[in-house]
Design a protein around this motif. Sequence first.
Motif, PDB file in Angstrom:
ATOM      1  N   ASP A 280      25.587  60.854   7.836  1.00  0.00           N
ATOM      2  CA  ASP A 280      24.132  60.686   7.893  1.00  0.00           C
ATOM      3  C   ASP A 280      23.708  59.635   8.913  1.00  0.00           C
ATOM      4  O   ASP A 280      22.679  58.970   8.756  1.00  0.00           O
ATOM      5  N   SER A 281      24.491  59.480   9.964  1.00  0.00           N
ATOM      6  CA  SER A 281      24.204  58.457  10.967  1.00  0.00           C
ATOM      7  C   SER A 281      23.135  58.928  11.957  1.00  0.00           C
ATOM      8  O   SER A 281      23.087  60.098  12.336  1.00  0.00           O
ATOM      9  N   ILE A 282      22.296  57.981  12.384  1.00  0.00           N
ATOM     10  CA  ILE A 282      21.189  58.276  13.290  1.00  0.00           C
ATOM     11  C   ILE A 282      21.332  57.410  14.540  1.00  0.00           C
ATOM     12  O   ILE A 282      21.474  56.188  14.454  1.00  0.00           O
ATOM     13  N   ILE A 283      21.281  58.062  15.704  1.00  0.00           N
ATOM     14  CA  ILE A 283      21.462  57.371  16.986  1.00  0.00           C
ATOM     15  C   ILE A 283      20.150  57.459  17.762  1.00  0.00           C
ATOM     16  O   ILE A 283      19.638  58.549  18.022  1.00  0.00           O
ATOM     17  N   ASN A 284      19.622  56.297  18.152  1.00  0.00           N
ATOM     18  CA  ASN A 284      18.326  56.217  18.812  1.00  0.00           C
ATOM     19  C   ASN A 284      18.466  55.405  20.096  1.00  0.00           C
ATOM     20  O   ASN A 284      18.848  54.236  20.062  1.00  0.00           O
ATOM     21  N   THR A 285      18.205  56.039  21.238  1.00  0.00           N
ATOM     22  CA  THR A 285      18.219  55.372  22.543  1.00  0.00           C
ATOM     23  C   THR A 285      19.512  54.569  22.731  1.00  0.00           C
ATOM     24  O   THR A 285      19.494  53.383  23.073  1.00  0.00           O
ATOM     25  N   SER A 286      20.652  55.217  22.507  1.00  0.00           N
ATOM     26  CA  SER A 286      21.957  54.536  22.565  1.00  0.00           C
ATOM     27  C   SER A 286      23.005  55.447  23.175  1.00  0.00           C
ATOM     28  O   SER A 286      22.829  56.667  23.266  1.00  0.00           O
ATOM     29  N   THR A 287      24.121  54.834  23.578  1.00  0.00           N
ATOM     30  CA  THR A 287      25.273  55.577  24.075  1.00  0.00           C
ATOM     31  C   THR A 287      26.482  55.281  23.200  1.00  0.00           C
ATOM     32  O   THR A 287      26.798  54.114  22.944  1.00  0.00           O
ATOM     33  N   ILE A 288      27.159  56.344  22.764  1.00  0.00           N
ATOM     34  CA  ILE A 288      28.384  56.237  21.974  1.00  0.00           C
ATOM     35  C   ILE A 288      29.493  56.856  22.811  1.00  0.00           C
ATOM     36  O   ILE A 288      29.379  58.011  23.224  1.00  0.00           O
ATOM     37  N   GLN A 289      30.572  56.120  23.083  1.00  0.00           N
ATOM     38  CA  GLN A 289      31.585  56.642  23.998  1.00  0.00           C
ATOM     39  C   GLN A 289      32.984  56.187  23.621  1.00  0.00           C
ATOM     40  O   GLN A 289      33.181  55.499  22.626  1.00  0.00           O
ATOM     41  N   GLY A 290      33.953  56.583  24.444  1.00  0.00           N
ATOM     42  CA  GLY A 290      35.359  56.288  24.145  1.00  0.00           C
ATOM     43  C   GLY A 290      35.823  57.083  22.939  1.00  0.00           C
ATOM     44  O   GLY A 290      35.509  58.263  22.788  1.00  0.00           O
ATOM     45  N   ASN A 291      36.578  56.429  22.062  1.00  0.00           N
ATOM     46  CA  ASN A 291      37.038  57.056  20.821  1.00  0.00           C
ATOM     47  C   ASN A 291      36.268  56.527  19.610  1.00  0.00           C
ATOM     48  O   ASN A 291      36.786  56.501  18.496  1.00  0.00           O
ATOM     49  N   SER A 292      35.048  56.115  19.821  1.00  0.00           N
ATOM     50  CA  SER A 292      34.260  55.507  18.745  1.00  0.00           C
ATOM     51  C   SER A 292      33.931  56.528  17.659  1.00  0.00           C
ATOM     52  O   SER A 292      33.705  57.707  17.929  1.00  0.00           O
ATOM     53  N   LEU A 293      33.864  56.033  16.426  1.00  0.00           N
ATOM     54  CA  LEU A 293      33.487  56.843  15.274  1.00  0.00           C
ATOM     55  C   LEU A 293      32.316  56.166  14.572  1.00  0.00           C
ATOM     56  O   LEU A 293      32.400  54.999  14.177  1.00  0.00           O
ATOM     57  N   ILE A 294      31.222  56.906  14.400  1.00  0.00           N
ATOM     58  CA  ILE A 294      30.044  56.405  13.691  1.00  0.00           C
ATOM     59  C   ILE A 294      29.890  57.258  12.431  1.00  0.00           C
ATOM     60  O   ILE A 294      29.733  58.473  12.520  1.00  0.00           O
ATOM     61  N   LYS A 295      29.937  56.627  11.257  1.00  0.00           N
ATOM     62  CA  LYS A 295      29.925  57.418  10.020  1.00  0.00           C
ATOM     63  C   LYS A 295      29.081  56.739   8.942  1.00  0.00           C
ATOM     64  O   LYS A 295      28.513  55.668   9.147  1.00  0.00           O
ATOM     65  N   GLY A 296      29.040  57.385   7.759  1.00  0.00           N
ATOM     66  CA  GLY A 296      28.193  56.889   6.688  1.00  0.00           C
ATOM     67  C   GLY A 296      26.734  57.026   7.091  1.00  0.00           C
ATOM     68  O   GLY A 296      26.356  57.905   7.866  1.00  0.00           O
ATOM     69  N   THR A 297      25.895  56.160   6.561  1.00  0.00           N
ATOM     70  CA  THR A 297      24.503  56.091   7.005  1.00  0.00           C
ATOM     71  C   THR A 297      24.392  54.899   7.937  1.00  0.00           C
ATOM     72  O   THR A 297      23.950  53.812   7.559  1.00  0.00           O
ATOM     73  N   SER A 298      24.841  55.095   9.172  1.00  0.00           N
ATOM     74  CA  SER A 298      24.737  54.059  10.200  1.00  0.00           C
ATOM     75  C   SER A 298      23.510  54.351  11.058  1.00  0.00           C
ATOM     76  O   SER A 298      23.280  55.502  11.446  1.00  0.00           O
ATOM     77  N   LEU A 299      22.749  53.320  11.361  1.00  0.00           N
ATOM     78  CA  LEU A 299      21.513  53.453  12.115  1.00  0.00           C
ATOM     79  C   LEU A 299      21.645  52.621  13.387  1.00  0.00           C
ATOM     80  O   LEU A 299      21.711  51.389  13.325  1.00  0.00           O
ATOM     81  N   ILE A 300      21.720  53.292  14.528  1.00  0.00           N
ATOM     82  CA  ILE A 300      22.035  52.642  15.799  1.00  0.00           C
ATOM     83  C   ILE A 300      20.856  52.810  16.753  1.00  0.00           C
ATOM     84  O   ILE A 300      20.426  53.934  17.014  1.00  0.00           O
ATOM     85  N   LYS A 301      20.344  51.683  17.283  1.00  0.00           N
ATOM     86  CA  LYS A 301      19.200  51.751  18.188  1.00  0.00           C
ATOM     87  C   LYS A 301      19.407  50.824  19.388  1.00  0.00           C
ATOM     88  O   LYS A 301      19.833  49.683  19.235  1.00  0.00           O
ATOM     89  N   ASN A 302      19.116  51.352  20.586  1.00  0.00           N
ATOM     90  CA  ASN A 302      19.181  50.556  21.826  1.00  0.00           C
ATOM     91  C   ASN A 302      20.517  49.827  21.950  1.00  0.00           C
ATOM     92  O   ASN A 302      20.571  48.632  22.278  1.00  0.00           O
ATOM     93  N   SER A 303      21.600  50.540  21.688  1.00  0.00           N
ATOM     94  CA  SER A 303      22.926  49.903  21.669  1.00  0.00           C
ATOM     95  C   SER A 303      23.940  50.726  22.444  1.00  0.00           C
ATOM     96  O   SER A 303      23.716  51.906  22.754  1.00  0.00           O
ATOM     97  N   ASN A 304      25.082  50.083  22.742  1.00  0.00           N
ATOM     98  CA  ASN A 304      26.174  50.737  23.448  1.00  0.00           C
ATOM     99  C   ASN A 304      27.462  50.507  22.667  1.00  0.00           C
ATOM    100  O   ASN A 304      27.905  49.362  22.523  1.00  0.00           O
TER     101      ASN A 304
END
Length: 290
Positions: free
Chosen positions: A187-211
């Motif tokens: 249930d993760s939400i990505i807002n104005t961000s970049t996710i790269q490499g081997n990164s894993l975003i899980k659970g209810t993570s809320l990511i904004k304006n981040s790298n």
Amino acid sequence: MNEYEKHCVEVLAENAFWRFAASMPNTMWKYTKKIMMFLTKYDIVNYISLGIRGCNQFQLNDEYFKGLEGTGTYIEKFMQRLPQFENLLLENEDFKKFIKYMEKWETIPKYVLKEKKTIEINGKSKDLYQIIANKDFPSLTYDNVACLIKKGTSGGYVESEKNLDQNGKCWIDNFSSIIDSAYVTEDSIINTSTIQGNSLIKGTSLIKNSNICDNSIIDNSIFEETTIKNNAYITKSRIFRSTILNDVEIYNDSYIYASKIIGSIWVDHSSIIYSELKGNIKIKNKLIQK
């Protein structure tokens, strides 16, 4: 009751106790309301009207759930008591129809890939697919408010479907990208961000304006204006306007604000504010403020 039927009950519980009508597909709300109204006849739940169009919800009947006070959310309590009323649901025609509806609805891909487009990420050009919502589905805003993603909504950019889970409520807005082997799920939400490499975003993570880069794992956390690189593991924490580099682990409702944390640092249930920390430190139950 089999596992899929229990899964559908949990969906009903979330819809009834946490969401509002306008934040889910119309048919899903129709069945939710019918089934929960059926349970009101047995004093299992109570129907409440908030007086605002599209904002009708339900509550647990305190007497029926007596003994579970303080043991969790409405959804968790509802599932704990499920064995006492599961036969009522299994015999209910609307519940049977809801199972069939969910089986069909969940087989429809959440999103499809549009044609490739050249996107500039961190100063480099990359050919990526934009995602387009392929059905109406319940999701979240960055502020963790229930919302509905409508079919046809444009999302962000991915290299392939291996970057974004087709299940769950996860979504990326049209100013975000997921590239390389990075993966966003649950249930993760990505807002104005970049996710790269081997990164894993899980659970209810809320990511904004981040790298988020390299081998970072982010679980049930909130980030804003933050850079994460090189083997970070962060769970159940909030991080704002900070930089996290090189083998950092952050746990258990930690709060990081306007700080730089670099190199083999372990943080547990602590707050770090306007600070810079480097190398081989363990911090637990502390407030560090410059």
